[in-house]
Design an enzyme around this catalytic site. Structure first.
Site, PDB file in Angstrom:
ATOM      1  CB  ALA A  88      -0.877  -0.013   1.245  1.00  0.00           C
TER       2      ALA A  88
ATOM      3  N   GLY B  84      -0.510  -5.284  -0.030  1.00  0.00           N
ATOM      4  CA  GLY B  84      -1.612  -5.099  -0.978  1.00  0.00           C
ATOM      5  C   GLY B  84      -1.282  -5.667  -2.352  1.00  0.00           C
TER       6      GLY B  84
ATOM      7  CD  GLU C  87      -3.969  -7.808   1.524  1.00  0.00           C
ATOM      8  OE1 GLU C  87      -3.531  -6.642   1.410  1.00  0.00           O
ATOM      9  OE2 GLU C  87      -4.708  -8.172   2.459  1.00  0.00           O
TER      10      GLU C  87
ATOM     11  CD  GLU D  19       0.012  -6.400   4.771  1.00  0.00           C
ATOM     12  OE1 GLU D  19       0.708  -7.414   5.013  1.00  0.00           O
ATOM     13  OE2 GLU D  19      -0.492  -6.161   3.660  1.00  0.00           O
TER      14      GLU D  19
END
Ligand SMILES: NC(=O)c1ccc[n+]([C@@H]2O[C@H](COP(=O)([O-])OP(=O)(O)OC[C@H]3O[C@@H](n4cnc5c(N)ncnc54)[C@H](O)[C@@H]3O)[C@@H](O)[C@H]2O)c1
Length: 694
Positions: free
Chosen positions: A66, A105, A108, A128
């Site tokens: 992210a 992310g 993901e 994370e």
């Protein structure tokens, strides 16, 4: 090729749509990337000529996470879930083409693709947890469905990535490709179309979860396994609970649970502190007067002087990074002992599966022991790690000045001695620098790089880069007694020892600091280091508590007793009533009245002196910036990362409150100058500011 946003392009090659992300430096999932992925995949879905989609990234990596800068701000543009959904629900297969690192992310998003191919060097992870959060875009739900519950738990609670071979073996990727990644991925997508292979939706794949259902021991075992390392952190437990939800709840319900946990964590003080630490570490690399393009010296061979506790550990760092090391000792016996400790350390790593037998042999072969300092003539860097004695160190630096080749960097691992004085005898003070490793040096992350008055930019730039190369976190500090870390530790030591003469017991102080998040309290630490450091049995007359303990044979862990008693097998420690009486008697003799001291006061009396010392360190320019001090304490002294570091912590309490309390302590302690707030601390408090405003 069509530009979808300024960072995402769409190109149709035959029946395959190629979606390319180009958002340097790491293709972070910023708004333009999310919008672009959503729009590009939507267009590809609607384009009748397209039969499959490939998502690939330009630059050095796949989407590596992210955009941390967006945390805590209201989301703009498409949400990651919208981009993921348009990919996962696509009636045409979507293939992720991965190089570099697919992290957070990025992974993901890849997990929403129907197929994943990668180059051999690619790495995959959900890191994370290191920022105090959890993979909040379905990672806790999709990863266990692919790699299995146990593997997913270990990846997500450690945050450590895996390589392509492991990813292939666990099913995280479908193929390893070589050659041009876009071309290979397009060919792979064509093959998927030709063979009419199904749309593999991870969210619908439940076999791995079914295998873990009704087996709470998987979660219990994991919790136990990580308990010590993750004590006090919120995110690891939240991750475990999300995976439990994945196993026990329908996908949509479990995703909602993951979302709730994510929101709780991302707004928590812990995560704010951990994100602060993340940026603080990066900031520490910036030296205002040593710009990025400062020429560095190549370090091809390192010399170490002294094969003791530190020298052996330090040499392992270089051997691990592929750099050959020559260790010089004074006597053959000491050399043999030092090298055998290194060998034992490597053997332990090999027996735990951390390195292979081949690694072990290769690394050991890089370390040569010698008895002649002249054999360091061709080293690019020499690190002295002999006894902490100024005359001895000066003698060595005099010799190094004569022996070493031009341009070599001459470093000392001293914990507290004056680098300028050491440099003064070398004949080349611009090449002399402090490289203060922490014990055990092959494990501890921190190096304080100590800049003398005359240390040159090239030496600094080279050492900062080298620290990174050997996997360390480096902080540049100036010369003073104890530099940043030990200087602040001295301040805490003074107060911890005073506290037990005011009424607190050693185990009270230790419990408070342990509960605060330190791995051990100060008294357990003194026992570990040995209470007899600097103690002389011939002259000792019970003047101090420590002397009395040493006289009783209680010299710390190594003698089975110090402030605590130690179990000879488990090394577990228990309080000793005799020590409590000794303290009481000592205080009585000195006319000190003991009183009840509550936990809050213990904490404040131990930690506020560190905050005060930090202010003095900044006043004197010993640290470049406040956050560097936090990097030192989090990486070198076990300050709990989720509390950000002493400076960050002080700001969160309010400096005015700290100054006011210090003044109360000063009054209570009969005007003790120790409690006099530093001018900088007082000024910031008066102006209602924090260290962060400097
Ligand atoms: N131990 C720690 O926790 C720690 C942490 C950070 C820094 N340091 C610093 O590192 C340095 C070394 O500490 P240590 O704990 O490894 O000490 P140590 O006593 O374990 O090792 C010192 C070694 O130096 C050798 N030596 C002495 N004179 C020598 C000479 N003239 N030539 C070659 N070798 C010689 C000794 O034989 C011994 O093996 C000290 O300056 C210390 O302050 C120690």
């Amino acid at each position: 090729m069509t530009a979808i946003t300024d960072v995402v392009d769409l190109e149709v090659r035959g029946k395959i749509a190629l979606v390319t992300v180009d958002n340097p430096p790491v293709n972070a999932l910023a708004r333009g990337v999310r919008d672009g992925l959503f729009e590009a995949v939507t267009q590809a879905r609607e384009d009748a000529a397209v039969e499959a989609v490939v998502i690939v990234c330009k630059g050095r990596t796949f989407i590596a996470g992210a955009d941390i800068r967006e945390f805590g701000r209201p989301p703009e543009g498409k949400l990651i879930f919208e981009a993921q959904d348009v990919i996962e629900s696509s009636p045409k297969p979507v293939v992720a083409a991965i190089h570099g690192t697919a992290l957070g992310g990025g992974l993901e998003v890849a997990l929403c693709c129907h197929y994943r191919v990668a180059v051999e060097s690619a790495r995959f992870g959900l890191p994370e947890v290191k920022l105090g959060i959890l993979p909040g875009a379905g990672g806790t739900q999709r990863l266990p469905r692919v790699v299995g519950v146990e593997k997913a738990l270990s990846m997500m609670t450690s945050g450590d990535p895996i390589g392509a071979d492991e990813a292939l073996a666990t099913g995280l990727i479908d193929a390893i490709v070589s050659g041009d990644l876009s071309e290979r991925a397009v060919a792979y997508a064509e093959q998927v179309v030709e063979e009419g292979r199904p749309l593999e939706k991870v969210r619908e794949s439940n076999d791995e979860l079914d295998a873990a259902r009704g087996k709470p021991e998987i979660f219990d075992g994991l919790r136990k396994g990580i308990a010590r390392k993750t004590r006090g952190f919120l995110a690891p437990e939240a991750i475990v609970q999300c995976v439990e939800a994945a196993v026990n709840l329908p996908f949509d319900e479990a995703i909602r649970f993951e979302r709730e946990q994510f929101v709780k964590l991302v707004t928590s003080h812990q995560s704010i502190a951990q994100r602060y630490c993340f940026f603080a570490e990066r900031q520490a690399n910036k030296i205002p007067d040593v710009p990025k393009d400062t020429p560095q010296r190549p370090i091809r061979r390192v010399g170490i002087i002294g094969a003791g506790t530190m020298g052996g550990g330090i040499s392992m760092n270089f051997a691990n990074a592929g750099i050959p090391v020559t260790i010089v000792e004074a006597k053959q016996e000491a050399l043999d002992r030092g090298l055998s400790v290194v060998r034992r350390n490597y053997e332990r790593s090999a027996s735990r599966g951390r390195i292979s037998q081949h690694d072990l042999e290769e690394r050991l072969a890089r370390i040569h022991g010698v008895l002649d300092i002249e054999l360091l003539a061709d080293c690019d860097l020499v690190i002295e790690a002999v006894f902490e004695n100024m005359d001895l160190k000066k003698d060595i630096f005099r010799k190094l000045g004569d022996v070493c080749k031009n341009g070599a960097i001459l470093a000392s691992n001293t914990s507290a001695l004056d680098i300028n004085e050491i440099a003064s005898v070398s004949g080349r003070p611009e090449a002399v620098i402090g490289l203060h490793f922490f014990s055990p040096a092959n494990v501890m992350k921190l190096i304080e790089i100590v800049r003398g008055n005359e240390t040159g930019g090239a030496a600094i730039a080279t050492c900062m880069a080298l620290a990174k190369k050997i996997g360390k976190v480096a902080v540049l500090v100036g010369v003073c007694r104890g530099f940043v870390g030990n200087r602040m530790l001295f301040a805490r030591t003074v107060q911890s020892e005073k506290l037990i003469l005011q009424g607190a017991l050693p185990w009270d102080v230790d419990r408070v600091l342990y509960d605060f998040g330190f791995p051990m309290g100060p008294f357990a630490m003194y026992d570990l280091a040995g209470l007899d450091i600097g103690w002389n049995p011939k002259t000792s007359r019970g003047e101090t508590l420590r002397n009395r303990l040493c006289e009783m044979g209680r010299r710390g862990q190594k003698t089975g007793a110090g402030y605590y008693n130690y179990d000879p097998e488990t090394r577990e420690h228990t309080p000793e009533p005799e020590v409590a009486s000794l303290i009481r008697d000592y205080a009585k003799e000195k006319g000190i009245a003991l009183r009840d001291i509550d936990d809050e006061e213990i904490l404040q009396r131990c930690l506020f002196p560190m905050v005060n010392e930090a202010a003095k360190i900044l006043e004197e320019g010993i640290a470049i910036r406040p956050s560097d001090i936090d990097v030192v304490w989090v990486n070198g002294y076990g300050w709990p990362q989720y509390r950000g570091g002493p400076v960050f912590w002080a700001d969160s309490l309010g400096l005015d409150a700290i100054v006011a309390r210090m003044k109360e302590f000063q009054e209570q302690d009969g005007g003790d100058r120790f409690w006099q707030p530093a001018a900088l601390l007082e000024q910031l408090a008066r102006e209602g500011k924090g260290f962060k405003d400097l």
